[in-house]
Structures are given as structure tokens and as C-alpha cells.
Design an enzyme around this catalytic site. Structure first.
Site, short mmCIF file in Angstrom:
data_model
loop_
_atom_site.label_atom_id
_atom_site.label_comp_id
_atom_site.label_asym_id
_atom_site.label_seq_id
_atom_site.Cartn_x
_atom_site.Cartn_y
_atom_site.Cartn_z
N GLY A 94 -8.59 -2.82 -15.36
CA GLY A 94 -9.60 -3.58 -16.09
C GLY A 94 -9.29 -5.04 -16.30
N GLY A 130 -11.62 -1.16 -12.41
CA GLY A 130 -12.40 -2.30 -12.89
C GLY A 130 -12.60 -2.29 -14.39
N CYS A 160 -2.19 9.73 -6.83
CA CYS A 160 -3.33 9.51 -5.94
C CYS A 160 -4.38 10.60 -6.15
CB CYS A 160 -2.91 9.49 -4.47
SG CYS A 160 -4.37 9.36 -3.40
N SER A 213 -12.48 6.34 -2.56
CA SER A 213 -11.81 7.53 -2.07
C SER A 213 -11.24 7.21 -0.70
CB SER A 213 -12.76 8.72 -2.00
OG SER A 213 -12.04 9.88 -1.63
N MET A 214 -10.25 6.32 -0.71
CA MET A 214 -9.67 5.83 0.54
C MET A 214 -8.92 6.95 1.28
SD MET A 214 -10.72 2.76 0.17
CE MET A 214 -9.98 1.95 1.58
N LYS A 274 4.15 5.54 -10.63
CA LYS A 274 2.75 5.18 -10.91
C LYS A 274 2.07 6.41 -11.47
CE LYS A 274 -1.00 2.45 -10.45
NZ LYS A 274 -1.37 1.76 -9.19
N LEU A 321 -5.55 7.42 1.21
CA LEU A 321 -4.20 7.00 1.60
C LEU A 321 -4.10 6.45 3.02
CD1 LEU A 321 -1.53 6.83 0.12
CD2 LEU A 321 -1.37 9.30 0.22
N ASN A 375 -3.25 4.47 -12.71
CA ASN A 375 -3.94 4.55 -11.44
C ASN A 375 -5.43 4.65 -11.77
OD1 ASN A 375 -4.68 5.16 -8.68
ND2 ASN A 375 -2.63 6.05 -8.39
N LYS A 434 0.84 -1.20 0.00
CA LYS A 434 0.00 0.00 0.00
C LYS A 434 0.88 1.24 0.00
CE LYS A 434 -3.35 3.00 0.53
NZ LYS A 434 -4.26 3.32 -0.61
O1 RRO Z 1 -5.68 5.71 -1.00
C1 RRO Z 1 -6.33 6.10 -2.00
O2 RRO Z 1 -7.37 6.77 -1.91
C2 RRO Z 1 -5.87 5.83 -3.37
C3 RRO Z 1 -4.58 6.03 -3.80
BR1 RRO Z 1 -3.19 6.53 -2.66
C4 RRO Z 1 -4.27 5.84 -5.17
O3 RRO Z 1 -3.14 6.02 -5.64
N1 RRO Z 1 -5.26 5.46 -6.00
C5 RRO Z 1 -6.53 5.25 -5.57
O4 RRO Z 1 -7.41 4.91 -6.37
N2 RRO Z 1 -6.82 5.43 -4.24
#
Ligand code: RRO
Length: 310
Positions: A248, A219, A128, A70-71, A162, A73, A191, A45
């Protein structure tokens, strides 16, 4: 039939690995990819200098033909992933992903990696889409060049970047011209497609909480964009810069198509999330079956050999 591939002198038993972010936040997830799956490698990660919780609320959702996230990071901090990769680096060549929120953070982390016993490959995440207030770095060409200039002033271990998806031929030309000026081992493209918006027809709401529902798409729906980026970059980058194709991949034909467009390795995100690490063995078997049908024994026989129409 063999599925072997190599990047910068690192040899991989097969081309598959997870896409950064999926199944790679904890040692337990990483162990499953490393020990109990058909993956040829793994990537951790994306790390920041210190541990982060990431964005609040529901931050990943399935959508027709893919996913939105929308994690923000969430990660356990650089030292955690550095420890993990150093501990396991004699088993397979491994990728360590880093994603500083500032240039200073990226440079500080790379100094730590440079001074550590890590002997694998670093994937510097310049794409990101999900940290509020922080644009996707690699959409700013001047900043991208400036970061790489500073990185390569001291960093000497194998490093790749990336990239976010590009959507214009002029942008393929511009990013390739920059990347070709640096001793990169690889680029990983793509990404997620940043800042999509998915609507739930039952509730008339967005499906994820952060940023008002905007998030990165992955996806099946992103496959044509991913293939375009792999192909366009393979046509423009120096041959020494290898390509990891991402986007994909749900079946062996998708892996084949990435390689046909020029990918050296292929990573799996959304489908790995839904299917789990058993997907790698399935994808390898499906790829072998396609190669057998076509009479190919090695990936070199078709890598990059996409045909165009008269
Ligand atoms: O953690 C995220 O929200 C995230 C990252 Br760092 C990324 O490079 N690409 C993504 O789809 N989510």
C-alpha cells in the site's frame, strides 16, 4: 536529514526497494532499479531452480485502489538471479528471493546460495498465493517451523522470510513464536492478500485468467492489512529480527506510516508497476518533507513510535 537504515550489518542509503515480483524479472529491469533510481536496494524476482513461464493468459490487472495478480512464479531460474546479484553486490546490499515449489527445492537452492560467492541477503518466499495446487506455506505453522529447522541446520548467510498477511491476533502470536526460535535477519510483511476476486462490471467477467480469476491483491487497498502485520510483528519479534514493510505504499506518508509501525525498510510493488523506478526518488523526497515538518533528522526518531489511544 538522513534516511539510512541497517539490517544484519548491511547499511542502506535509504529504506526503499522494489517488492519482489515487480520490476525485477530481467537484468534490464533490475539495472533500472539499481542504477537509475533512488532505491536503497533491490530484490530479485522469486526464483525456482529452473526457469518458469508462469501462468497462462492475462495475469495482472489494475483494480480500484490497487492490483490483482496471478503470475504463477514466472522467473529465469536461480542461477540467473544469483549471477546478477553476485555481479552487482559491491554496489549496494542486495536481496535474492527464492520460492521453491517444494521444501526440497528450497533446501537445494539455499545449498547453492550457501556454496556461492553471494554475500547479500536471501528472502525466502513462504507466501506465494498463485501456484495452482500449492498453498501459501506460511499459513501452515507446522510446515513453516519444519522448513526453518532444516534451513538453519546448514544455512549460515543472512536470511529472512517473506510472509503472507495474517488476520487474527492468535495467528500473529503463533507465527512470531515460531520465527523467534530462529536466527532470522528479517521478515518481510506482507505478500499480496491471496485469492481475492475482482469483477469487471462492463463484461460480468473476472479480470485475470488463471485460477478462475482468483489472485493476490496489492496496492492502496492492502495498506491497513500491511500496517497491522508490520506493527503486530514488531511488537512480538525479537529486536534483532528486522522488518521490511510491504503493502500500500504510494506516497511518502505511506513510507512514514510503515516506519512508524516498525519497518526498517519499505518495499513498493503495485505503485512501482504503474509509475516506474522514478517513484523511489519521489517517495524519498516526500518522506524528507514530512520529516522536516516534524523536526526529525533520522528515522530512528520515529521508527516504531506509533501512538495508541487511551
Ligand atoms: O509469481 C506470482 O504469482 C506471485 C508470487 Br511468487 C508472490 O509471492 N506473490 C504474488 O503476489 N505473486
Amino acid at each position: 536529514t538522513t534516511l539510512t537504515a541497517s539490517i544484519a550489518g548491511f547499511d542502506f542509503d535509504n529504506v526503499l526497494l522494489n517488492a519482489a515480483g515487480v520490476y525485477c524479472q530481467t537484468a534490464s529491469e533490475l539495472d533500472q532499479i539499481l542504477e537509475a533510481s533512488g532505491a536503497g536496494s533491490l530484490v530479485t524476482k522469486s526464483a525456482t531452480p529452473a526457469e518458469r513461464d508462469g501462468n497462462a493468459g492475462v495475469r495482472f490487472a489494475e483494480m480500484p485502489l490497487g492490483s490483482i495478480n496471478s503470475m504463477g512464479l514466472p522467473n529465469l531460474g536461480l542461477d540467473y538471479y544469483l549471477d546478477y546479484t553476485i555481479t552487482h553486490q559491491d554496489e549496494k546490499p542486495l536481496f535474492l528471493s527464492i520460492a521453491g515449489l517444494t521444501k526440497a527445492d528450497n533446501l537445494a537452492m539455499l545449498r547453492d546460495v550457501q556454496d556461492s560467492d553471494f554475500n547479500g541477503l536471501v528472502e525466502l518466499n513462504l507466501s506465494c498465493p498463485n501456484v495452482p495446487g500449492k498453498p501459501q506455506t506460511a499459513y501452515d505453522f507446522d510446515t513453516t517451523r519444519e522448513i526453518l529447522n532444516e534451513v538453519f541446520s546448514f544455512y549460515t548467510k543472512p536470511l529472512g522470510v517473506k510472509l503472507p498477511p495474517y488476520f487474527d491476533i492468535a495467528h500473529f502470536d503463533m507465527i512470531a513464536e515460531i520465527l523467534n526460535d530462529f536466527p532470522l535477519a528479517f521478515v518481510n510483511t506482507i505478500n499480496s492478500i491471496g485469492n481475492g476476486l475482482v469483477v469487471d462490471p462492463e463484461t460480468d467477467t473476472v479480470v485475470i485468467a488463471p485460477k478462475g480469476g482468483f489472485g493476490g491483491l496489492g496496492g492502496e487497498i492492502v495498506k491497513p492489512t500491511a500496517l497491522a502485520n508490520v506493527r503486530a510483528l514488531r511488537q512480538r519479534l525479537r529486536p534483532e529480527i528486522k522488518i521490511i514493510g510491504t503493502g500500500g505504499v504510494t506516497n511518502g506518508r505511506d513510507v512514514y506510516d510503515h516506519i512508524l509501525c516498525g519497518a526498517d525498510l519499505v518495499s513498493v510493488g503495485t505503485s512501482l508497476y504503474f509509475e516506474g523506478p522514478a517513484i523511489f526518488e519521489r517517495l524519498n523526497n516526500e518522506l524528507i518533507a514530512i520529516m522536516a515538518e516534524k523536526g526529525y533528522n533520522h528515522l530512528d526518531e520515529f521508527r516504531g513510535r506509533l501512538q495508541t489511544l487511551a
